[in-house]
Design an enzyme around this catalytic site. Structure first.
Site, PDB file in Angstrom:
ATOM      1  CB  CYS A  96     -59.361 -12.898 -26.765  1.00 54.20           C
ATOM      2  SG  CYS A  96     -60.512 -14.256 -26.976  1.00 54.20           S
ATOM      3  N   GLY A  97     -59.702 -12.687 -30.256  1.00 50.96           N
ATOM      4  CA  GLY A  97     -60.585 -12.227 -31.331  1.00 50.96           C
ATOM      5  C   GLY A  97     -62.048 -12.441 -30.989  1.00 50.96           C
ATOM      6  CG  HIS A  98     -63.996 -15.793 -28.537  1.00 55.08           C
ATOM      7  ND1 HIS A  98     -62.860 -16.302 -27.939  1.00 55.08           N
ATOM      8  CD2 HIS A  98     -64.919 -15.684 -27.538  1.00 55.08           C
ATOM      9  CE1 HIS A  98     -63.096 -16.502 -26.651  1.00 55.08           C
ATOM     10  NE2 HIS A  98     -64.342 -16.141 -26.376  1.00 55.08           N
ATOM     11  CG  ASP A 237     -61.712 -20.741 -29.853  1.00 51.39           C
ATOM     12  OD1 ASP A 237     -62.950 -20.604 -29.756  1.00 51.39           O
ATOM     13  OD2 ASP A 237     -60.928 -19.801 -30.020  1.00 51.39           O
ATOM     14  CB  CYS A 241     -59.277 -19.433 -32.765  1.00 55.25           C
ATOM     15  SG  CYS A 241     -58.036 -18.745 -31.640  1.00 55.25           S
ATOM     16  N   GLY A 242     -60.178 -16.047 -33.307  1.00 57.51           N
ATOM     17  CA  GLY A 242     -59.789 -14.830 -34.040  1.00 57.51           C
ATOM     18  C   GLY A 242     -58.288 -14.671 -34.168  1.00 57.51           C
ATOM     19  CB  THR A 243     -55.469 -14.675 -31.755  1.00 54.21           C
ATOM     20  OG1 THR A 243     -55.938 -15.759 -30.935  1.00 54.21           O
ATOM     21  CG2 THR A 243     -55.829 -13.359 -31.086  1.00 54.21           C
TER      22      THR A 243
HETATM   23  O1  PYC Z   1     -60.667 -15.865 -30.622  1.00 50.61           O
HETATM   24  O2  PYC Z   1     -58.588 -15.207 -30.428  1.00 50.61           O
HETATM   25  C1  PYC Z   1     -59.531 -15.897 -30.090  1.00 50.61           C
HETATM   26  C2  PYC Z   1     -59.350 -16.842 -28.976  1.00 50.61           C
HETATM   27  C3  PYC Z   1     -58.194 -17.100 -28.292  1.00 50.61           C
HETATM   28  C4  PYC Z   1     -58.499 -18.064 -27.330  1.00 50.61           C
HETATM   29  C5  PYC Z   1     -59.832 -18.363 -27.450  1.00 50.61           C
HETATM   30  N1  PYC Z   1     -60.334 -17.615 -28.458  1.00 50.61           N
END
Ligand code: PYC
Length: 321
Positions: A96-98, A237, A241-243
């Site tokens: 999870c990036g965030h 999100d 979303c980082g991923t």
């Molecule tokens: O930021 O990767 C992210 C992420 C995945 C689900 C919610 N945020």
């Protein structure tokens, strides 16, 4: 009045934060003991034997569908500062990036990390997070790639829809030509559309895809794109979303439309941003190493109380899990 029975209450200490609007709840103490060994195995144990802790932490009445939980654990790799298992209202997620940005901001708030690079172990690999002097956090994510380009599915009520399937620490179906307006006020309709898209993608060749990402023109002059991201449990999100941004970079790299090292500013549905870039790991195989930079803010330091007299102490399983 109920007598207060302290010995019938379990306590979890947590710190809440948000990264670009998307909440993260880090469990510091009181979580289940998952033993040692690879994080992927500990995640399985968490899902199999301690699912009630996941629900108690992120679902109502203490949480909400948007909250991502982060169970802090000892890393297996001694070079890592911490291990973490991310989860939401539907189950565990890979990376999870965030959440990683929120975790580092939380550890900085607690005085447990100082500016510099920190390796963090996740069930899908080690990521490198840098706490910058200005408080921003950048995350060098796990290797990312596009698995299928221009995969067309038949979406009921819409017709054929083409998108890319890519891995960025989670699996995404990324769609540019969808005919939807990416306005925050349309979040309900966008969610409903993405749920139909995901069902079609899952039934038509890609059962593991659990995130859907729509792209459109940005509203901010400095951004390159705006997105809407549907998460596994049906929430969207609030952050870019980082991923999902990592998966997008893998597609841009594969198409040759973003050069190695060039900045990509991804705007979210609420107008928050991450700045991202990538470097090639293996150009022939289309594998990149994405980096995401953003800010998180701590919003609460709390103790969750699990009172055995409370019929909803383990949460309300709205997402069916
Ligand atoms: O930021 O990767 C992210 C992420 C995945 C689900 C919610 N945020």
């Amino acid at each position: 009045m109920h007598p207060v029975a302290y010995d019938s209450m379990e306590r979890l200490t947590v710190v809440d934060s948000h990264t670009a609007g998307e909440p993260t709840r880090v469990i510091l103490t009181g979580g289940p003991d998952l033993g040692r060994g690879p994080l992927a195995g500990r995640r399985e144990r968490f899902q199999r034997d301690f699912n009630h802790y996941r629900r108690a932490t992120v679902t109502e009445p203490r949480g909400s569908d948007a909250v991502v939980g982060a169970l802090l654990t000892e890393p297996e790799d001694p070079a890592c500062a911490a291990g973490v298992i991310f989860f939401n209202n539907a189950g565990c997620i890979g990376m999870c990036g965030h959440g990683t940005i929120g975790l580092v901001a939380t550890l900085a708030h607690l005085g447990r990390v100082t500016p510099g690079e920190h390796r963090i172990e996740t069930p899908v690999g080690v990521v490198r997070a840098t706490l910058h002097e200005d408080g921003e956090v950048s995350v060098v994510n796990v290797a990312s790639w596009r698995a299928r380009a221009r995969h067309v599915v038949e979406v009921p009520g819409h017709g054929p829809l083409g998108g890319d399937v890519a891995w960025g620490g989670n699996w995404f179906f990324l769609v540019a030509a969808h005919g939807q307006s990416l306005a925050a006020a349309s979040a309900g309709a966008l969610t409903e559309f993405c749920l139909r898209v995901r069902r079609a993608v899952n039934e038509q060749g890609c059962p593991g895809v659990d995130h859907v990402e729509l792209f459109g023109p940005p509203t901010l002059p400095r951004a390159h794109s705006r997105n809407f991201v549907l998460c596994p449990g049906g929430a969207y999100d609030r952050s870019p979303c980082g991923t999902g941004t990592s998966a997008k970079l893998a597609c841009l790299a594969a198409d040759g439309t973003l050069a190695e090292g060039a900045p990509w500013v991804q705007e979210s549905i609420i107008g928050s941003t991450f700045t991202a870039s990538y470097r090639w790991l293996d150009r022939a195989a289309g594998r990149i190493e994405p980096a995401i930079r953003g800010s998180a803010y701590v919003t609460a330091e709390s103790t969750l109380i699990l009172d055995e007299r409370d019929p909803y102490r383990w949460g309300i399983a709205c997402a069916g899990t």
